[in-house]
Design a protein around this motif. Sequence first.
Motif, PDB file in Angstrom:
ATOM      1  N   VAL A  45       5.094 -87.441 -18.726  1.00 37.03           N
ATOM      2  CA  VAL A  45       3.839 -87.389 -19.484  1.00 37.03           C
ATOM      3  C   VAL A  45       2.644 -87.343 -18.531  1.00 37.03           C
ATOM      4  O   VAL A  45       1.703 -86.573 -18.729  1.00 37.03           O
ATOM      5  CB  VAL A  45       3.731 -88.605 -20.418  1.00 37.03           C
ATOM      6  N   THR A  46       2.670 -88.170 -17.482  1.00 37.48           N
ATOM      7  CA  THR A  46       1.568 -88.199 -16.507  1.00 37.48           C
ATOM      8  C   THR A  46       1.400 -86.843 -15.830  1.00 37.48           C
ATOM      9  O   THR A  46       0.276 -86.335 -15.705  1.00 37.48           O
ATOM     10  CB  THR A  46       1.835 -89.282 -15.444  1.00 37.48           C
ATOM     11  N   ALA A  47       2.510 -86.244 -15.395  1.00 38.66           N
ATOM     12  CA  ALA A  47       2.441 -84.932 -14.743  1.00 38.66           C
ATOM     13  C   ALA A  47       1.932 -83.870 -15.718  1.00 38.66           C
ATOM     14  O   ALA A  47       1.138 -82.995 -15.342  1.00 38.66           O
ATOM     15  CB  ALA A  47       3.822 -84.545 -14.213  1.00 38.66           C
ATOM     16  N   PHE A  48       2.365 -83.954 -16.971  1.00 39.94           N
ATOM     17  CA  PHE A  48       1.933 -82.995 -17.989  1.00 39.94           C
ATOM     18  C   PHE A  48       0.421 -83.079 -18.218  1.00 39.94           C
ATOM     19  O   PHE A  48      -0.274 -82.056 -18.268  1.00 39.94           O
ATOM     20  CB  PHE A  48       2.685 -83.267 -19.295  1.00 39.94           C
ATOM     21  N   ILE A  49      -0.089 -84.298 -18.330  1.00 33.20           N
ATOM     22  CA  ILE A  49      -1.531 -84.480 -18.566  1.00 33.20           C
ATOM     23  C   ILE A  49      -2.340 -83.983 -17.364  1.00 33.20           C
ATOM     24  O   ILE A  49      -3.380 -83.330 -17.520  1.00 33.20           O
ATOM     25  CB  ILE A  49      -1.839 -85.961 -18.852  1.00 33.20           C
ATOM     26  N   LEU A  50      -1.867 -84.290 -16.161  1.00 33.05           N
ATOM     27  CA  LEU A  50      -2.584 -83.832 -14.962  1.00 33.05           C
ATOM     28  C   LEU A  50      -2.642 -82.307 -14.896  1.00 33.05           C
ATOM     29  O   LEU A  50      -3.675 -81.735 -14.515  1.00 33.05           O
ATOM     30  CB  LEU A  50      -1.904 -84.382 -13.710  1.00 33.05           C
ATOM     31  N   MET A  51      -1.552 -81.642 -15.255  1.00 32.77           N
ATOM     32  CA  MET A  51      -1.555 -80.182 -15.230  1.00 32.77           C
ATOM     33  C   MET A  51      -2.429 -79.589 -16.324  1.00 32.77           C
ATOM     34  O   MET A  51      -2.984 -78.499 -16.168  1.00 32.77           O
ATOM     35  CB  MET A  51      -0.124 -79.669 -15.332  1.00 32.77           C
ATOM     36  N   LEU A  52      -2.584 -80.326 -17.434  1.00 32.78           N
ATOM     37  CA  LEU A  52      -3.463 -79.842 -18.507  1.00 32.78           C
ATOM     38  C   LEU A  52      -4.927 -79.825 -18.062  1.00 32.78           C
ATOM     39  O   LEU A  52      -5.732 -79.085 -18.640  1.00 32.78           O
ATOM     40  CB  LEU A  52      -3.310 -80.731 -19.742  1.00 32.78           C
ATOM     41  N   ILE A  53      -5.279 -80.631 -17.056  1.00 34.37           N
ATOM     42  CA  ILE A  53      -6.649 -80.628 -16.544  1.00 34.37           C
ATOM     43  C   ILE A  53      -7.026 -79.238 -16.044  1.00 34.37           C
ATOM     44  O   ILE A  53      -8.182 -78.822 -16.104  1.00 34.37           O
ATOM     45  CB  ILE A  53      -6.802 -81.673 -15.414  1.00 34.37           C
ATOM     46  N   VAL A  54      -6.049 -78.503 -15.548  1.00 31.64           N
ATOM     47  CA  VAL A  54      -6.287 -77.126 -15.098  1.00 31.64           C
ATOM     48  C   VAL A  54      -6.091 -76.142 -16.246  1.00 31.64           C
ATOM     49  O   VAL A  54      -6.908 -75.233 -16.453  1.00 31.64           O
ATOM     50  CB  VAL A  54      -5.340 -76.760 -13.935  1.00 31.64           C
ATOM     51  N   VAL A  55      -5.045 -76.327 -17.008  1.00 34.47           N
ATOM     52  CA  VAL A  55      -4.671 -75.338 -18.020  1.00 34.47           C
ATOM     53  C   VAL A  55      -5.676 -75.262 -19.164  1.00 34.47           C
ATOM     54  O   VAL A  55      -6.102 -74.167 -19.557  1.00 34.47           O
ATOM     55  CB  VAL A  55      -3.263 -75.656 -18.571  1.00 34.47           C
ATOM     56  N   ILE A 100      -2.716 -81.733  -7.043  1.00 35.63           N
ATOM     57  CA  ILE A 100      -1.478 -81.674  -6.265  1.00 35.63           C
ATOM     58  C   ILE A 100      -1.309 -82.928  -5.414  1.00 35.63           C
ATOM     59  O   ILE A 100      -0.203 -83.471  -5.284  1.00 35.63           O
ATOM     60  CB  ILE A 100      -1.459 -80.408  -5.383  1.00 35.63           C
ATOM     61  N   ALA A 101      -2.416 -83.413  -4.830  1.00 33.87           N
ATOM     62  CA  ALA A 101      -2.357 -84.629  -4.017  1.00 33.87           C
ATOM     63  C   ALA A 101      -1.950 -85.832  -4.868  1.00 33.87           C
ATOM     64  O   ALA A 101      -1.109 -86.643  -4.461  1.00 33.87           O
ATOM     65  CB  ALA A 101      -3.710 -84.877  -3.351  1.00 33.87           C
ATOM     66  N   ILE A 102      -2.527 -85.944  -6.061  1.00 32.49           N
ATOM     67  CA  ILE A 102      -2.192 -87.052  -6.958  1.00 32.49           C
ATOM     68  C   ILE A 102      -0.729 -86.962  -7.381  1.00 32.49           C
ATOM     69  O   ILE A 102       0.004 -87.958  -7.369  1.00 32.49           O
ATOM     70  CB  ILE A 102      -3.110 -87.043  -8.201  1.00 32.49           C
ATOM     71  N   LEU A 103      -0.277 -85.752  -7.754  1.00 28.93           N
ATOM     72  CA  LEU A 103       1.122 -85.559  -8.144  1.00 28.93           C
ATOM     73  C   LEU A 103       2.069 -85.881  -6.989  1.00 28.93           C
ATOM     74  O   LEU A 103       3.149 -86.444  -7.197  1.00 28.93           O
ATOM     75  CB  LEU A 103       1.350 -84.116  -8.608  1.00 28.93           C
ATOM     76  N   GLY A 104       1.651 -85.528  -5.768  1.00 28.68           N
ATOM     77  CA  GLY A 104       2.473 -85.818  -4.599  1.00 28.68           C
ATOM     78  C   GLY A 104       2.664 -87.313  -4.397  1.00 28.68           C
ATOM     79  O   GLY A 104       3.776 -87.779  -4.122  1.00 28.68           O
ATOM     80  N   VAL A 105       1.579 -88.080  -4.540  1.00 27.90           N
ATOM     81  CA  VAL A 105       1.651 -89.534  -4.374  1.00 27.90           C
ATOM     82  C   VAL A 105       2.530 -90.147  -5.463  1.00 27.90           C
ATOM     83  O   VAL A 105       3.394 -90.997  -5.195  1.00 27.90           O
ATOM     84  CB  VAL A 105       0.234 -90.152  -4.411  1.00 27.90           C
ATOM     85  N   ILE A 106       2.326 -89.699  -6.706  1.00 25.22           N
ATOM     86  CA  ILE A 106       3.110 -90.225  -7.831  1.00 25.22           C
ATOM     87  C   ILE A 106       4.591 -89.891  -7.648  1.00 25.22           C
ATOM     88  O   ILE A 106       5.473 -90.724  -7.878  1.00 25.22           O
ATOM     89  CB  ILE A 106       2.587 -89.661  -9.167  1.00 25.22           C
ATOM     90  N   THR A 107       4.879 -88.654  -7.238  1.00 22.29           N
ATOM     91  CA  THR A 107       6.265 -88.231  -7.047  1.00 22.29           C
ATOM     92  C   THR A 107       6.933 -89.022  -5.925  1.00 22.29           C
ATOM     93  O   THR A 107       8.090 -89.442  -6.050  1.00 22.29           O
ATOM     94  CB  THR A 107       6.328 -86.726  -6.737  1.00 22.29           C
ATOM     95  N   TRP A 108       6.228 -89.208  -4.831  1.00 24.98           N
ATOM     96  CA  TRP A 108       6.782 -89.978  -3.713  1.00 24.98           C
ATOM     97  C   TRP A 108       7.082 -91.400  -4.139  1.00 24.98           C
ATOM     98  O   TRP A 108       8.164 -91.936  -3.840  1.00 24.98           O
ATOM     99  CB  TRP A 108       5.791 -89.983  -2.543  1.00 24.98           C
ATOM    100  N   LYS A 109       6.155 -92.021  -4.860  1.00 23.06           N
ATOM    101  CA  LYS A 109       6.339 -93.402  -5.298  1.00 23.06           C
ATOM    102  C   LYS A 109       7.492 -93.512  -6.290  1.00 23.06           C
ATOM    103  O   LYS A 109       8.359 -94.391  -6.170  1.00 23.06           O
ATOM    104  CB  LYS A 109       5.048 -93.911  -5.938  1.00 23.06           C
ATOM    105  N   SER A 110       7.517 -92.608  -7.275  1.00 24.20           N
ATOM    106  CA  SER A 110       8.542 -92.688  -8.324  1.00 24.20           C
ATOM    107  C   SER A 110       9.928 -92.330  -7.801  1.00 24.20           C
ATOM    108  O   SER A 110      10.934 -92.851  -8.275  1.00 24.20           O
ATOM    109  CB  SER A 110       8.177 -91.770  -9.496  1.00 24.20           C
TER     110      SER A 110
END
Length: 304
Positions: A45-55, A100-110
Amino acid sequence: MKSKWLTSLTKVLSLGAAFLLAGCDDMVLMNSKGPVGQGEWSLIVTAFILMLIVVVPVIIMTVLFAWRYRASNTKATYTPMWSHSNALEATVWSIPLVIIAILGVITWKSSHEFDPYRPLDSDKQPLTVQVVSLDWKWLFIYPKQGIASVNELVIPPGTPVKFEITSGTVMNSFFIPQLGGQIYAMAGMSTQLHLQADHPGTYDGISANYSGAGFSGMKFKAIATANDQDFEAWVAKVKSGSKELTYPGYKAIALKQDHMPVEYFSSVEPQIYHQIVMSFDQVVEHKIEYNHEIGEKMGAGAEE
């Protein structure tokens, strides 16, 4: 006329939605019942919302630009020689880079938080279940309890479960969608997966990797009991049976069979799981020895 058109459109959209959701089973991935599944769903859900910021802004601007610069709007500014804007260039590049930076941090942590080999945080001692994928069935061994079952997994609620997973045949994938991610079962190897069911219930377990003709029937039920006492009662029921799981008996179970009914074993030969894993090392060793002998014979024949 308009009402008839809307009715037809509604029917078409309903039919299309039904077609698209035909492969979904009540959207189980959105109905997680364990900490791992909930964490993975939150990540999606978090990744989806972040990508919607662009879409979303792109979709809105596409409509607005098409309307504002339509041929009939003579008030719109016409600048055919325009080619560059530093502000626009900075906006176009900076927003995706930040996302992308935010997604990278979230992905690394998760990826570390939901590492399948990482034990779950809990005050309870984890339950160990050894899983063997076969053609086309699942064998579950409870080493501490000394019992086993085929195509039925029973676990206590709120208790972390450590799965040790291997395959007695081709590569497969162990997956309980409502509890968490999948992991591969491979012959001669033992992988791990840590899951937990927070709520009592019966959850579908499947193979997520095609493994032959009987693949469609390679399903099992993962049952989270109402409480620990119910789990102990189930263990006692299985122990009251008369079937024993020995290594020769395992060989018989491993024969190809699809849609195999649930079966229980009141006792299990010690270290049988490790025997299954190591049996493939022995096969490899025999093949190496055989190939070595053939090579020596061919070399001797060439010399003669």
